[in-house]
Design an enzyme around this catalytic site. Sequence first.
Site, mmCIF file in Angstrom:
data_model
loop_
_atom_site.group_PDB
_atom_site.id
_atom_site.type_symbol
_atom_site.label_atom_id
_atom_site.label_comp_id
_atom_site.label_asym_id
_atom_site.label_seq_id
_atom_site.Cartn_x
_atom_site.Cartn_y
_atom_site.Cartn_z
ATOM 1 N N LYS A 90 -0.429 5.011 4.469
ATOM 2 C CA LYS A 90 -1.449 3.902 5.062
ATOM 3 C C LYS A 90 -0.994 3.770 6.531
ATOM 4 O O LYS A 90 0.227 3.610 6.972
ATOM 5 C CB LYS A 90 -1.615 2.794 4.455
ATOM 6 C CG LYS A 90 -2.626 1.620 5.059
ATOM 7 C CD LYS A 90 -3.018 0.456 4.335
ATOM 8 C CE LYS A 90 -3.777 -0.408 4.750
ATOM 9 N NZ LYS A 90 -4.931 0.243 4.958
ATOM 10 N N HIS B 267 0.596 -1.302 -0.286
ATOM 11 C CA HIS B 267 -0.210 0.074 -0.024
ATOM 12 C C HIS B 267 1.000 1.293 0.061
ATOM 13 O O HIS B 267 1.998 1.090 0.326
ATOM 14 C CB HIS B 267 -0.844 0.148 1.313
ATOM 15 C CG HIS B 267 -2.205 -0.894 1.088
ATOM 16 N ND1 HIS B 267 -2.147 -2.183 1.457
ATOM 17 C CD2 HIS B 267 -3.339 -0.705 0.893
ATOM 18 C CE1 HIS B 267 -3.214 -2.814 1.069
ATOM 19 N NE2 HIS B 267 -4.206 -1.838 0.775
HETATM 20 N N1 LIG Z 1 -13.073 -0.999 2.673
HETATM 21 C C1 LIG Z 1 -12.414 -0.749 1.758
HETATM 22 O O1 LIG Z 1 -12.579 -0.975 0.491
HETATM 23 C C2 LIG Z 1 -11.076 0.433 1.729
HETATM 24 C C3 LIG Z 1 -10.615 0.960 0.580
HETATM 25 C C4 LIG Z 1 -9.743 2.087 0.922
HETATM 26 C C5 LIG Z 1 -9.412 2.418 2.355
HETATM 27 N N2 LIG Z 1 -10.266 1.716 3.120
HETATM 28 C C6 LIG Z 1 -9.923 2.176 4.602
HETATM 29 O O2 LIG Z 1 -10.640 3.330 5.000
HETATM 30 C C7 LIG Z 1 -9.945 4.220 5.874
HETATM 31 C C8 LIG Z 1 -9.768 5.674 5.378
HETATM 32 O O3 LIG Z 1 -8.814 5.394 4.227
HETATM 33 P P1 LIG Z 1 -8.399 6.796 3.421
HETATM 34 O O4 LIG Z 1 -7.086 6.437 2.592
HETATM 35 O O5 LIG Z 1 -9.388 7.443 2.775
HETATM 36 O O6 LIG Z 1 -7.517 7.657 4.529
HETATM 37 P P2 LIG Z 1 -7.530 9.201 4.959
HETATM 38 O O7 LIG Z 1 -6.988 9.931 3.660
HETATM 39 O O8 LIG Z 1 -6.469 9.357 6.121
HETATM 40 O O9 LIG Z 1 -8.768 9.703 5.272
HETATM 41 C C9 LIG Z 1 -9.377 9.533 6.591
HETATM 42 C C10 LIG Z 1 -10.376 10.407 6.917
HETATM 43 O O10 LIG Z 1 -10.852 10.297 8.217
HETATM 44 C C11 LIG Z 1 -10.830 11.452 8.800
HETATM 45 N N3 LIG Z 1 -10.753 11.327 10.354
HETATM 46 C C12 LIG Z 1 -10.241 10.883 11.331
HETATM 47 N N4 LIG Z 1 -10.678 11.072 12.474
HETATM 48 C C13 LIG Z 1 -11.920 11.372 12.593
HETATM 49 C C14 LIG Z 1 -12.877 11.672 13.491
HETATM 50 N N5 LIG Z 1 -12.818 11.659 14.485
HETATM 51 N N6 LIG Z 1 -14.088 12.417 12.832
HETATM 52 C C15 LIG Z 1 -14.220 12.296 11.644
HETATM 53 N N7 LIG Z 1 -13.375 12.057 10.751
HETATM 54 C C16 LIG Z 1 -12.298 11.633 11.101
HETATM 55 C C17 LIG Z 1 -9.620 12.154 8.534
HETATM 56 O O11 LIG Z 1 -9.581 13.485 8.969
HETATM 57 P P3 LIG Z 1 -8.227 14.026 9.495
HETATM 58 O O12 LIG Z 1 -7.326 14.217 8.478
HETATM 59 O O13 LIG Z 1 -8.809 15.289 10.317
HETATM 60 O O14 LIG Z 1 -8.040 13.137 10.517
HETATM 61 C C18 LIG Z 1 -9.809 11.763 6.985
HETATM 62 O O15 LIG Z 1 -10.618 12.857 6.408
HETATM 63 C C19 LIG Z 1 -8.710 3.599 6.299
HETATM 64 O O16 LIG Z 1 -8.955 2.621 7.405
HETATM 65 C C20 LIG Z 1 -8.464 2.650 5.177
HETATM 66 O O17 LIG Z 1 -7.709 1.445 5.274
HETATM 67 C C21 LIG Z 1 -10.984 0.794 2.843
#
Ligand SMILES: NC(=O)c1ccc[n+]([C@@H]2O[C@H](COP(=O)([O-])OP(=O)(O)OC[C@H]3O[C@@H](n4cnc5c(N)ncnc54)[C@H](OP(=O)(O)O)[C@@H]3O)[C@@H](O)[C@H]2O)c1
Length: 261
Positions: A158, A154
């Site tokens: 991540k 990844h």
């Molecule tokens: N299931 C699937 O198919 C799949 C696919 C891709 C990713 N994922 C997972 O999805 C998650 C997010 O991935 P990403 O790549 O989008 O990560 P990312 O770019 O780091 O985004 C995470 C988001 O969540 C927000 N957040 C953190 N704490 C929060 C809170 N207390 N209240 C509201 N929002 C909050 C962050 O805001 P801040 O910047 O303010 O912290 C950021 O906007 C990860 O766990 C990843 O492993 C899953």
Amino acid sequence: MRLAIFGATGRMGLAIARLAHAAPDLEIVGGICSDQDPGVGKDIGELAGFGQLGVVTTPDIASGLLGADVVIDFSNAAAVTGLLAVAARQKVAVVSGTTNIDDTVKKALDRTAQSVPVMWAPNMSLGVQVLAELVEQAVKKLGLAYDVEITEIHHRKKVDSPSGTAKRLADAARNARPELREIHGRSGDVGARTDEEMAVYGLRGGDVIGDHTVYLFGQGERLELTHRASNRDLFANGALVAARFLAGKPAKRYTFADVLG
Ligand SMILES: NC(=O)c1ccc[n+]([C@@H]2O[C@H](COP(=O)([O-])OP(=O)(O)OC[C@H]3O[C@@H](n4cnc5c(N)ncnc54)[C@H](OP(=O)(O)O)[C@@H]3O)[C@@H](O)[C@H]2O)c1
């Protein structure tokens, strides 16, 4: 269908916003991010790059979920329980793709599913769903003479490891061989490999969206089952399919397999 996005400023949140905006049957009514986020209070459309939407991000979950039928969550494991409590109270269905969740969050998902429809999946691609089925079948057919190992790659940002998808694939292997024991590294004088160990390794670098390979090593041959995601929209689209599926369904814990029929 009226949609709220939890983790609205993240990589996945912005992909969801862009695709939902382009879909005639979906309306974005709220976007939630943490209060520390540089994008807090900003227009979601501007953040996602498609122009003004008239909906700004908020750190307040209750107001972010106001009027939503479904909330899609791609955030951080520590934030999910707080979201679930409000979603249950405000009767908003939940699609969650956040990975690295612990038992407390898993129990909260079950509890929330008594009030509203809930679907959590560590990977929302059809290809990974099929890969998990193939892994189970291959491990069962090849049996004890084959050593199982898993790698995942990844992007450098991540925060959790191994990936939720790698854990899911390890579970699929264990469905066929329950004795398989997950390890996460080999270093030093570890001795020869035992039959029941199954290493799950995470590589991190660059902008890799997500690659997973399950190896089955035999004598004189090896089988490699690989999935490569080349576009984040893959997961965002899967989440939107799940959201459309959950809207109007009875309260229950659903799986991605339910969504795909
Ligand atoms: N299931 C699937 O198919 C799949 C696919 C891709 C990713 N994922 C997972 O999805 C998650 C997010 O991935 P990403 O790549 O989008 O990560 P990312 O770019 O780091 O985004 C995470 C988001 O969540 C927000 N957040 C953190 N704490 C929060 C809170 N207390 N209240 C509201 N929002 C909050 C962050 O805001 P801040 O910047 O303010 O912290 C950021 O906007 C990860 O766990 C990843 O492993 C899953």
